[in-house]
Design an enzyme around this catalytic site. Structure first.
Site, PDB file in Angstrom:
ATOM      1  N   GLU A  24     -10.302  -2.789  13.545  1.00  0.00           N
ATOM      2  CA  GLU A  24     -10.710  -3.627  12.429  1.00  0.00           C
ATOM      3  C   GLU A  24      -9.562  -4.547  12.038  1.00  0.00           C
ATOM      4  O   GLU A  24      -8.425  -4.124  11.879  1.00  0.00           O
ATOM      5  CB  GLU A  24     -11.088  -2.731  11.240  1.00  0.00           C
ATOM      6  CG  GLU A  24     -11.602  -3.489  10.040  1.00  0.00           C
ATOM      7  CD  GLU A  24     -10.724  -3.316   8.830  1.00  0.00           C
ATOM      8  OE1 GLU A  24     -10.497  -2.177   8.405  1.00  0.00           O
ATOM      9  OE2 GLU A  24     -10.233  -4.340   8.320  1.00  0.00           O
ATOM     10  N   GLU A  46       0.468   4.135   0.713  1.00  0.00           N
ATOM     11  CA  GLU A  46      -0.264   5.133   1.474  1.00  0.00           C
ATOM     12  C   GLU A  46       0.720   5.906   2.341  1.00  0.00           C
ATOM     13  O   GLU A  46       1.491   5.299   3.084  1.00  0.00           O
ATOM     14  CB  GLU A  46      -1.244   4.394   2.398  1.00  0.00           C
ATOM     15  CG  GLU A  46      -2.641   4.940   2.408  1.00  0.00           C
ATOM     16  CD  GLU A  46      -3.552   4.027   3.228  1.00  0.00           C
ATOM     17  OE1 GLU A  46      -4.305   4.558   4.043  1.00  0.00           O
ATOM     18  OE2 GLU A  46      -3.482   2.790   3.057  1.00  0.00           O
ATOM     19  N   ARG A  59      -0.686   1.868  13.026  1.00  0.00           N
ATOM     20  CA  ARG A  59      -1.204   0.616  12.475  1.00  0.00           C
ATOM     21  C   ARG A  59      -1.101   0.490  10.952  1.00  0.00           C
ATOM     22  O   ARG A  59      -1.708  -0.385  10.358  1.00  0.00           O
ATOM     23  CB  ARG A  59      -2.647   0.397  12.932  1.00  0.00           C
ATOM     24  CG  ARG A  59      -3.620   1.453  12.480  1.00  0.00           C
ATOM     25  CD  ARG A  59      -5.015   1.055  12.918  1.00  0.00           C
ATOM     26  NE  ARG A  59      -6.022   1.868  12.261  1.00  0.00           N
ATOM     27  CZ  ARG A  59      -7.310   1.582  12.262  1.00  0.00           C
ATOM     28  NH1 ARG A  59      -7.744   0.497  12.850  1.00  0.00           N
ATOM     29  NH2 ARG A  59      -8.171   2.365  11.657  1.00  0.00           N
ATOM     30  N   HIS A  60      -0.334   1.362  10.317  1.00  0.00           N
ATOM     31  CA  HIS A  60      -0.157   1.270   8.871  1.00  0.00           C
ATOM     32  C   HIS A  60       1.266   0.883   8.501  1.00  0.00           C
ATOM     33  O   HIS A  60       2.231   1.426   9.033  1.00  0.00           O
ATOM     34  CB  HIS A  60      -0.507   2.599   8.195  1.00  0.00           C
ATOM     35  CG  HIS A  60      -1.963   2.857   8.131  1.00  0.00           C
ATOM     36  ND1 HIS A  60      -2.641   3.527   9.132  1.00  0.00           N
ATOM     37  CD2 HIS A  60      -2.899   2.528   7.199  1.00  0.00           C
ATOM     38  CE1 HIS A  60      -3.930   3.600   8.807  1.00  0.00           C
ATOM     39  NE2 HIS A  60      -4.119   3.006   7.653  1.00  0.00           N
ATOM     40  N   ARG A  94       0.847  -1.196   0.000  1.00  0.00           N
ATOM     41  CA  ARG A  94       0.000   0.000   0.000  1.00  0.00           C
ATOM     42  C   ARG A  94       0.884   1.247   0.000  1.00  0.00           C
ATOM     43  O   ARG A  94       1.598   1.490   0.975  1.00  0.00           O
ATOM     44  CB  ARG A  94      -0.890   0.032   1.254  1.00  0.00           C
ATOM     45  CG  ARG A  94      -1.745  -1.209   1.464  1.00  0.00           C
ATOM     46  CD  ARG A  94      -3.052  -1.180   0.691  1.00  0.00           C
ATOM     47  NE  ARG A  94      -3.638  -2.520   0.630  1.00  0.00           N
ATOM     48  CZ  ARG A  94      -4.555  -3.003   1.462  1.00  0.00           C
ATOM     49  NH1 ARG A  94      -5.016  -2.236   2.428  1.00  0.00           N
ATOM     50  NH2 ARG A  94      -5.036  -4.230   1.340  1.00  0.00           N
ATOM     51  N   ARG A 101      -1.358  -7.179  12.227  1.00  0.00           N
ATOM     52  CA  ARG A 101      -2.396  -6.620  13.096  1.00  0.00           C
ATOM     53  C   ARG A 101      -2.955  -7.674  14.042  1.00  0.00           C
ATOM     54  O   ARG A 101      -3.220  -7.391  15.202  1.00  0.00           O
ATOM     55  CB  ARG A 101      -3.546  -6.036  12.259  1.00  0.00           C
ATOM     56  CG  ARG A 101      -3.233  -4.674  11.723  1.00  0.00           C
ATOM     57  CD  ARG A 101      -4.516  -3.973  11.277  1.00  0.00           C
ATOM     58  NE  ARG A 101      -4.176  -2.785  10.504  1.00  0.00           N
ATOM     59  CZ  ARG A 101      -5.051  -1.961   9.960  1.00  0.00           C
ATOM     60  NH1 ARG A 101      -6.342  -2.202  10.082  1.00  0.00           N
ATOM     61  NH2 ARG A 101      -4.659  -0.913   9.293  1.00  0.00           N
ATOM     62  N   SER A 118     -11.986  -7.262   6.693  1.00  0.00           N
ATOM     63  CA  SER A 118     -13.083  -6.670   5.965  1.00  0.00           C
ATOM     64  C   SER A 118     -13.456  -7.675   4.888  1.00  0.00           C
ATOM     65  O   SER A 118     -12.584  -8.254   4.249  1.00  0.00           O
ATOM     66  CB  SER A 118     -12.603  -5.358   5.334  1.00  0.00           C
ATOM     67  OG  SER A 118     -13.689  -4.547   5.037  1.00  0.00           O
TER      68      SER A 118
END
Lengths: 531, 531
Positions: free
Chosen positions: A454, A305, A311-312, A303, A505, A457
């Site tokens: 979370e 991002e 948490r990333h 990712r 996670r 998903s």
């Protein structure tokens, strides 16, 4: 360095004079310097005094280059207990600490999470030179030690092997460490604000840890974390394999940026460009269209991002699954819920030692779960939040703070750290999510949570190409860009659903840790590409 | 299309006139067109004739959108045997083929590797319209079928369930396929030059297969190959886990191009560039320096090599392991050899059905191995090659043809498809390879071979930073470029060794397949990035 308590009067005879204090400090410094020089000298010392009667009992032998296959058996530190009293054993371990004291040298030897005290006394076989040499070896060096297991009168609190010590007879350095370490294993192992040490003892900050990850990973906590993380993967796979899932591997280099092209890394691919897969979503679904029925895959996902949060990560390990079902996507929910419970049970039962080790440094409540897992509908979650004073619409997405709050509310009401939230509003889910046939504002989709964050998903996916096109148009997606995705359902596809999980996670939240970098062996984020 | 034999005289009454031939051809074309139209019509037919007494027994129900959770239990095709005679069952399967014959329709229903024949007869409950509808459904559609299991007099050779057929009572289409398939599953499943069909029947070429991989993967052979490949990974991990290995995950995005920077993919990483890891080598070794003792990792590795051969991919799955050893790197060889035998034994015993399925399309000799595995020294290999007429020096590397030849010689002499070649010439190995202490021209390194192709390369690695620097200098490598690698041994590192394996190659060579694209789910090569 001089001891921090040097200005306290050891004799109790009243306050010390300034001059005497100064003198004392100087002497201490001198002694420290001398010790350092000696250590330096000793670590260079394959040169052994001629008349040393212990000269064959210690030193730095030639590098292990596979010259020979000796009969000597090395035993593991964790097997050294009073059951082996008076036996002579060989161990290979790291020199964790050493401390000279007159004609003695105390060492602590470390093997992964396990430690044992060793002691050398000058006597008929152990020479003064041998004790000096041993005291001078740099910490973190790997040593081969022969010693006799001796039961001790008082428990050795600082070691994992508390009932025995090793009376050392031979001491060889197999691999030397540099004498100066960028971080001390003891500091990196210490709980923050350790009360026993008055909350003053040094700890190591995260960047120093990660910059020197090889040393940092040697702490008992990290040894435990990554053994447990291996267990997460193993339990994930075992649970699904027993449910007839097939393990697959999906490509990481892909020709088109999935999910709109945001947050995707670009790769130079010969004369063209390619992208790094943000998830195995499309390929899992293709495997279902290709009749593999139930599939899982464990692999890197990427990712791009620019998020620098707790948490990333830009690269993490995805635990993904996808399965055909017969009539209702709750068949999928049942499988995923059961799989999570298999993981939680397995960690609790098989990794109790590791969990206890981690908790010593990072205390956390034991992870609670229900069997079968708690399943709530989205609207029930919204209701609980509203009752707690949160203002939100019934079709609004959950913000991260609201997710956490809901986690606390659920724990208070149902006594579980894991739950499933089913039937998300259609508007907040991707175009390929199957709408709820009974309520068009909602969808056959779900998130799962651990300690209020979370962790998965997922959804029933639309398996009909015409309906998929219609939904994509509704989301104003250019059909040309997702043609190959839609086309993969044109030759018959069973109803199916699944989900994706971040391995790091799961490990972080199960252990109640505060940062995902603690559960990534060599983490990658926007600012970190090394080591 | 008219039959290819239309100009042969079916009555045997002599040569047909040109005019009659033309007429015959026209009629055949007309009939074909009519059939096509009917099929088209039938596949659109939720519109059922009003007076159809079977109208509730077939059709296209609404999409499975999780409306309900019916009690109806679907059974698996492979469980349908004479033990279930006269029982009525529901199955969900693909329509593999269908063939109308008067008032009958024969279908073959397929579920992964398994097939069963189904039959519909017009009678009191089955209408003409229902038979017509069934015959018109496109192949590869997914259907729900209710039928009674009936034992047949003569074995049905074309199906896996040979003793029974299904007397169909209800027939619903769950997911329709397009009527025109880019490839036929039967063609893609056929052995090359199938003798039973006179060697004339069509097969599908590799690019067509890979372009339409979703369909291609539905063949029994591919269903078997990828189930077995999942087994390779499972057996690799199980074997190492029982030997106390820890599973780790290493980063794929790295800051410096390993091994000199050739053949490496570049990634845009925010404001800088990064690279895709060509192997987890450095990270495995760092895990050893970090006290994990024995580690393995399964994950994607990337090679930007412009090689378009039968055995190169630009992305493949690496099965990597690394372990500390006590005295001699043969401890590592013993572990890897034992691990390979665990895999070979496991595949033979647990995947016998899959192996048999693959062999039907791609015949191969059963894979032979010895327990313990055969271990030869490099010089013995060279000697065997020289005796077979090959001209080569004792320190030359093995060319690919010579590797293959040696594989044949070894098989002839020792009756094994797997062997270990130990003690490679130092000059042909990377700088970090530990030289042989007894013969400086050779090294503590090894390759392993399956059916004459290299499957693993490994060695004792140099764990001493000074010696490592010396060897790097000898190889004229700029020390600055490998500083972080060398530094990872400066805080004490145990002697260690390991190796890396290509998962797709193990699967290809075990099954005796001719191309690695057959064992990669969605292969990547310099010319292929899709699907």
């Amino acid at each position: 360095m001089a001891d921090a308590n040097a200005n306290a009067d050891p004799s109790g005879e009243g306050v010390i004079s300034k001059k005497a204090l100064k003198k004392q400090q100087k002497e201490a410094e001198k002694a420290a310097k001398k010790a350092e020089r000696q250590a330096q000298k000793a670590s260079e010392a394959d040169v052994v005094e001629e008349d040393d009667y212990a000269k064959d009992r210690y030193g730095i032998p030639r590098m292990v280059q596979s010259h020979e296959k000796p009969d000597r058996k090395l035993v593991k530190v964790d097997t050294l207990t009073s059951a082996l009293a008076d036996q002579t054993v060989w161990i290979r371990a790291r020199l964790h600490t050493s401390r000279g004291k007159g004609k003695q040298c105390f060492v602590v030897l470390r093997q992964q999470q396990f430690t044992i005290q060793g002691i050398l006394n000058v006597n008929d076989t152990i020479s003064k030179a041998m004790v000096k040499f041993t005291c001078g070896v740099s910490k973190e060096s790997i040593v081969d030690v022969e010693g006799t297991v001796a039961v001790v009168g008082q428990k050795i609190e600082s070691c994992t092997q508390q009932d025995v010590e090793l009376r050392i007879q031979r001491f060889y350095v197999i691999s030397q460490s540099l004498p100066r370490l960028p971080l001390q294993i003891e500091d990196a192992s210490r709980p923050k604000g350790d009360e026993e040490e008055g909350g003053q003892a040094p700890t190591v900050n995260q960047d120093t840890r990660l910059d020197n990850r090889i040393l940092d990973l040697r702490t008992p906590t990290n040894q435990a974390i990554f053994r447990l993380e291996g267990g997460v993967c193993q339990l994930f796979r075992e649970s699904l394999r027993k449910r007839d899932f097939v393990e697959i591997h999906t490509p990481k280099i892909i020709s088109a940026a999935s999910e709109g092209g945001a947050n995707v890394f670009t790769v130079s691919y010969f004369k063209t460009n390619a992208f790094l897969a943000q998830s195995p979503q499309l390929y899992k679904q293709m495997a279902i269209s290709a009749d593999f029925n139930k599939v899982f895959t464990v692999g890197a996902v990427f990712r791009a991002e620019d998020s620098n949060t707790h948490r990333h990560l830009t690269e993490f390990v995805g635990l993904d699954l996808e399965m055909a079902f017969d009539y209702h996507y709750h068949e999928v929910l049942d499988v995923i819920g059961g799989m999570f419970n298999d993981i939680f049970r397995g960690l609790r039962d098989l990794f109790a030692t590791e969990i206890a080790t981690v908790n010593k440094q990072f205390p956390a409540e034991p992870f609670k779960f229900l069997d079968p897992p708690l399943r709530l509908e989205y609207l029930e979650g919204v209701k609980m939040l509203k009752e707690a004073g949160v203002e939100m619409g019934e079709e609004d997405d959950l913000s991260t703070p609201n997710e956490k709050l809901l986690g606390r509310l659920v724990r208070a009401k149902y006594d579980t750290d894991f739950y499933i939230l089913d039937k998300y509003p259609l508007a907040v889910r991707p175009f390929y999510t199957m709408p709820d046939p009974n309520n068009p504002k909602y969808s056959n989709s779900y998130d799962m949570f651990m300690r209020g964050e979370e962790i998965l998903s997922g959804a029933q996916r639309i398996h009909d190409p015409e309906y998929l096109s219609e939904r994509a148009k509704h989301h104003e997606i250019d059909l040309e860009t997702i043609k190959s995705y839609i086309d993969s359902f044109r030759f018959g596809a069973p109803p199916h659903g699944g989900g994706g999980i971040g391995m790091e996670r799961v490990c972080m939240l199960y252990l109640g840790l505060d940062n995902i970098r603690k559960t990534s062996l060599f983490p990658r984020d926007p600012k970190r590409l090394t080591p």
